[in-house]
Design a protein around this motif. Sequence first.
Motif, PDB file in Angstrom:
ATOM      1  N   PRO A 168       0.579  -1.179   0.423  1.00 14.70           N
ATOM      2  CA  PRO A 168       0.433   0.039  -0.164  1.00 14.70           C
ATOM      3  C   PRO A 168       1.105   1.855   0.018  1.00 14.70           C
ATOM      4  CG  PRO A 168      -0.671  -2.048   1.836  1.00 14.70           C
ATOM      5  CD  PRO A 168       0.570  -2.563   0.924  1.00 14.70           C
ATOM      6  N   ALA A 169       1.990   1.428   0.787  1.00 15.48           N
ATOM      7  CA  ALA A 169       2.496   1.674   0.834  1.00 15.48           C
ATOM      8  C   ALA A 169       3.734   3.134  -0.147  1.00 15.48           C
ATOM      9  CB  ALA A 169       3.500   2.146   1.790  1.00 15.48           C
ATOM     10  N   LEU A 170       3.380   1.923  -1.692  1.00 20.50           N
ATOM     11  CA  LEU A 170       4.471   1.530  -2.625  1.00 20.50           C
ATOM     12  C   LEU A 170       3.522   1.188  -4.202  1.00 20.50           C
ATOM     13  CD1 LEU A 170       7.198  -0.832  -1.987  1.00 20.50           C
ATOM     14  CD2 LEU A 170       6.813   1.583  -0.697  1.00 20.50           C
ATOM     15  N   ARG A 171       3.621   2.913  -5.134  1.00 23.23           N
ATOM     16  CA  ARG A 171       3.003   2.517  -6.254  1.00 23.23           C
ATOM     17  C   ARG A 171       4.532   1.824  -7.407  1.00 23.23           C
ATOM     18  NH1 ARG A 171       2.477   5.133 -11.548  1.00 23.23           N
ATOM     19  NH2 ARG A 171       4.423   6.456 -10.965  1.00 23.23           N
ATOM     20  N   PHE A 172       4.202   0.806  -8.161  1.00 23.32           N
ATOM     21  CA  PHE A 172       5.164   0.174  -9.359  1.00 23.32           C
ATOM     22  C   PHE A 172       5.276   1.820 -10.189  1.00 23.32           C
ATOM     23  CE2 PHE A 172       5.890  -2.659 -13.261  1.00 23.32           C
ATOM     24  CZ  PHE A 172       6.806  -2.652 -12.787  1.00 23.32           C
ATOM     25  N   GLY A 173       6.178   1.778 -10.262  1.00 24.52           N
ATOM     26  CA  GLY A 173       6.663   2.614 -11.416  1.00 24.52           C
ATOM     27  C   GLY A 173       7.044   2.351 -12.568  1.00 24.52           C
ATOM     28  N   GLY A 174       7.426   0.937 -12.580  1.00 24.78           N
ATOM     29  CA  GLY A 174       8.130   0.810 -14.133  1.00 24.78           C
ATOM     30  C   GLY A 174       9.533   0.124 -13.622  1.00 24.78           C
ATOM     31  N   ILE A 175       9.974  -0.365 -14.698  1.00 24.68           N
ATOM     32  CA  ILE A 175      11.356  -0.742 -14.822  1.00 24.68           C
ATOM     33  C   ILE A 175      12.506   0.339 -15.530  1.00 24.68           C
ATOM     34  CG2 ILE A 175      10.574  -3.062 -15.495  1.00 24.68           C
ATOM     35  CD1 ILE A 175      10.890  -3.060 -17.876  1.00 24.68           C
ATOM     36  N   LEU A 176      13.719  -0.360 -15.144  1.00 26.74           N
ATOM     37  CA  LEU A 176      14.636   0.632 -15.400  1.00 26.74           C
ATOM     38  C   LEU A 176      16.220  -0.326 -15.630  1.00 26.74           C
ATOM     39  CD1 LEU A 176      15.497   3.562 -13.806  1.00 26.74           C
ATOM     40  CD2 LEU A 176      17.182   1.583 -13.484  1.00 26.74           C
ATOM     41  N   THR A 177      16.827  -0.086 -16.651  1.00 27.15           N
ATOM     42  CA  THR A 177      18.408  -0.476 -16.588  1.00 27.15           C
ATOM     43  C   THR A 177      19.384   0.174 -17.043  1.00 27.15           C
ATOM     44  OG1 THR A 177      19.474  -2.715 -17.608  1.00 27.15           O
ATOM     45  CG2 THR A 177      18.583  -1.273 -19.151  1.00 27.15           C
ATOM     46  N   TYR A 178      20.609   0.143 -16.460  1.00 31.84           N
ATOM     47  CA  TYR A 178      22.001   0.887 -16.716  1.00 31.84           C
ATOM     48  C   TYR A 178      22.615  -0.489 -17.539  1.00 31.84           C
ATOM     49  CZ  TYR A 178      26.115   2.671 -17.093  1.00 31.84           C
ATOM     50  OH  TYR A 178      27.149   3.934 -17.641  1.00 31.84           O
ATOM     51  N   PRO A 179      22.343  -0.164 -19.322  1.00 31.32           N
ATOM     52  CA  PRO A 179      22.994  -1.738 -19.866  1.00 31.32           C
ATOM     53  C   PRO A 179      24.302  -1.430 -19.877  1.00 31.32           C
ATOM     54  CG  PRO A 179      21.892   0.090 -21.008  1.00 31.32           C
ATOM     55  CD  PRO A 179      21.820   0.834 -20.072  1.00 31.32           C
ATOM     56  N   ALA A 180      25.119  -2.891 -20.190  1.00 30.81           N
ATOM     57  CA  ALA A 180      26.219  -2.713 -21.108  1.00 30.81           C
ATOM     58  C   ALA A 180      25.980  -2.421 -22.353  1.00 30.81           C
ATOM     59  CB  ALA A 180      26.594  -3.983 -21.235  1.00 30.81           C
ATOM     60  N   PRO A 181      27.960  -0.779 -22.236  1.00 34.69           N
ATOM     61  CA  PRO A 181      27.127  -0.328 -23.511  1.00 34.69           C
ATOM     62  C   PRO A 181      27.204  -1.676 -24.862  1.00 34.69           C
ATOM     63  CG  PRO A 181      29.188  -0.057 -22.242  1.00 34.69           C
ATOM     64  CD  PRO A 181      28.526  -1.215 -21.898  1.00 34.69           C
TER      65      PRO A 181
END
Lengths: 362, 362
Positions: A168-181
């Motif tokens: 309840p205290a959180l909202r799922f915002g999406g997904i994220l990555t810091y990829p290999a070049p």
Amino acid sequence: MTSPWPDIGTPLEQILTPMPVIDEDRLAANIRRAQAYFDEHGKAFRPHIKTHKIVAVAEAQRAAGAVGINCQKISEAEVFADAGFEDILITYNILGAAKLARLRALHERMAHLSVVADSATTVDGLAAAFDGARPLTVLVECDTGGRRCGVQTPEAATELAVRIAAAPALRFGGILTYPAPGGAMAVEAFMAETIALLAAKGIDCPVRSSGGSPDLWKSHLVPSATEHRAGTYVYNDRSMVRAGHCTRGDLAMHILATVVSRPAEDRAVLDAGSKALTSDLLGFSDFGEIEGYEGARIVSLSEEHAVVDIGDCRKSFPAIGSVVHIVPNHTCVVSNLFDRMVFHRNGVVTRVEDVAARGTVW
Amino acid sequence: MTSPWPDIGTPLEQILTPMPVIDEDRLAANIRRAQAYFDEHGKAFRPHIKTHKIVAVAEAQRAAGAVGINCQKISEAEVFADAGFEDILITYNILGAAKLARLRALHERMAHLSVVADSATTVDGLAAAFDGARPLTVLVECDTGGRRCGVQTPEAATELAVRIAAAPALRFGGILTYPAPGGAMAVEAFMAETIALLAAKGIDCPVRSSGGSPDLWKSHLVPSATEHRAGTYVYNDRSMVRAGHCTRGDLAMHILATVVSRPAEDRAVLDAGSKALTSDLLGFSDFGEIEGYEGARIVSLSEEHAVVDIGDCRKSFPAIGSVVHIVPNHTCVVSNLFDRMVFHRNGVVTRVEDVAARGTVW
């Protein structure tokens, strides 16, 4: 004694060394060009302020069209929230009572704060520290080949998203990555599969964020991504030129250094050491490039000295007392060493800005 | 929000990470032991403040018996002169009108300021910037194998000493070297020959200064030296342990870091990156040692993350949220990243000192 920082109008030849300086026109062009690229491809752009840590530079990025900013730590975000930035993403697992208390205080005073998580431990800590009256947005960090943080599979990403969505205290915002070049295909595959898995569970995935200056100009190869994050592009550096991500004409930061010794035929010494350039090699075998002196190599650094092998330098190396311009291997770590940053246009100082988020360590 | 810096009495477990911390008892023991060694051998000891940049630590070094302090740049010396230090040696070639003006202003307000020179250019610049009413003391810097700055031969040292002695605005103070580690015999040979050459010209060479923490305990092998300079010994670090110059029990600095991710079986991630540890390798292949977890290796750093390969860690690596203690490869560059430094005794905070000379860049 007057301030050692230069007044507006001072020629660069007169400023004290070692000193990084930022070319105003190249800075503006770098900001404009990146934003135009994302505008053209219909993606949001979120600059990472770790590279400059300067409020005025972030304001220029926002004015150009950035959707918000990216910070790497709470203390950085606090500085930019103080300066009026209302959309900040902290791409970090925030853990521990002290940091969670600071994060909550930050959340309470700004409009759009979001963070990432890659473990149930992080999610549960956030869930306990916030409440449903004003939920915190959390993105799931995914490891798409960068081998740093991040869940390892789309299934694990989905599982963590479900956990966030259920709190309840959180909202799922999406997904994220810091990829290999060069990892655009891997990012696209991971994102597309995760989006499908989430959809099958009836969970929307509004933000799909990729990052990195190396892949900035390839963001259109990741159709699933809605947003890109990048820091280094704003100044650029030697590593970006080597990788073909910018030209030498896009280098906005140089470090001015004075030749302080010419002890031997094949050796010169500059007053910029590891406390000005840092020891970041980023795959190079030397510690920066001295502009205009091809073949001269900064072969070692001590804290306040750079030793330059000039044995293979194709032209006569400058005499003691001369100032040279060094292209740093990595700009972001240089910014982190200096309390203020000198800007210039055509070699004349235009302003001196506080590196406001330098020294904000937690 | 209250200050994020810890109050006195705070247990280390509660402080925000990443954060370097200094063990009071080990610090005091390091200061005491080095000074006792030099007292025993009848040599002056001049600590280099670059390692800590903290007034209170330099005061402890002075109280123990240090003859004065060593700085590497004018701006560092200004901070310590403001704090009442009256004997400062800046081991640097000072060049250019702006720096010479600052150096002169510093000289005018303190008792014993000295600098070094390794070229006629540097000497002539100093000679023109000062005057005979209050001459500046200048030592000749000699390259005894360290291959950084310094004249290359005793003959060249003598020639430069003659030039200094001939300048009404300058006083020849002696000779100085920053040797290659293990270079005691080369230092002694260079110094003895230079002293003899100078004596033949009727020139006294009052100060013969050698330096470096690696050779601190071998200073008695350089009978010609009257003084030794060293910085790192005060905190010690991983490189000093490896070289056998101290034991693990002499390590006064650790960096506290939190485990923020355990993304894969063989990988953990800490919140101390290159902006906390720096990229200094000093010959190691990893970026610091995690105390108590032999086999765990910090294999890469990004700015705010350390990636740890735990595949060969002999015991179970700590869970997400746990705090680990890192022994840095190199302490001096860590000090340069933090505006304040936390001290503790037995894991309880005793004080938080300003790193007053951090960010003094010219």
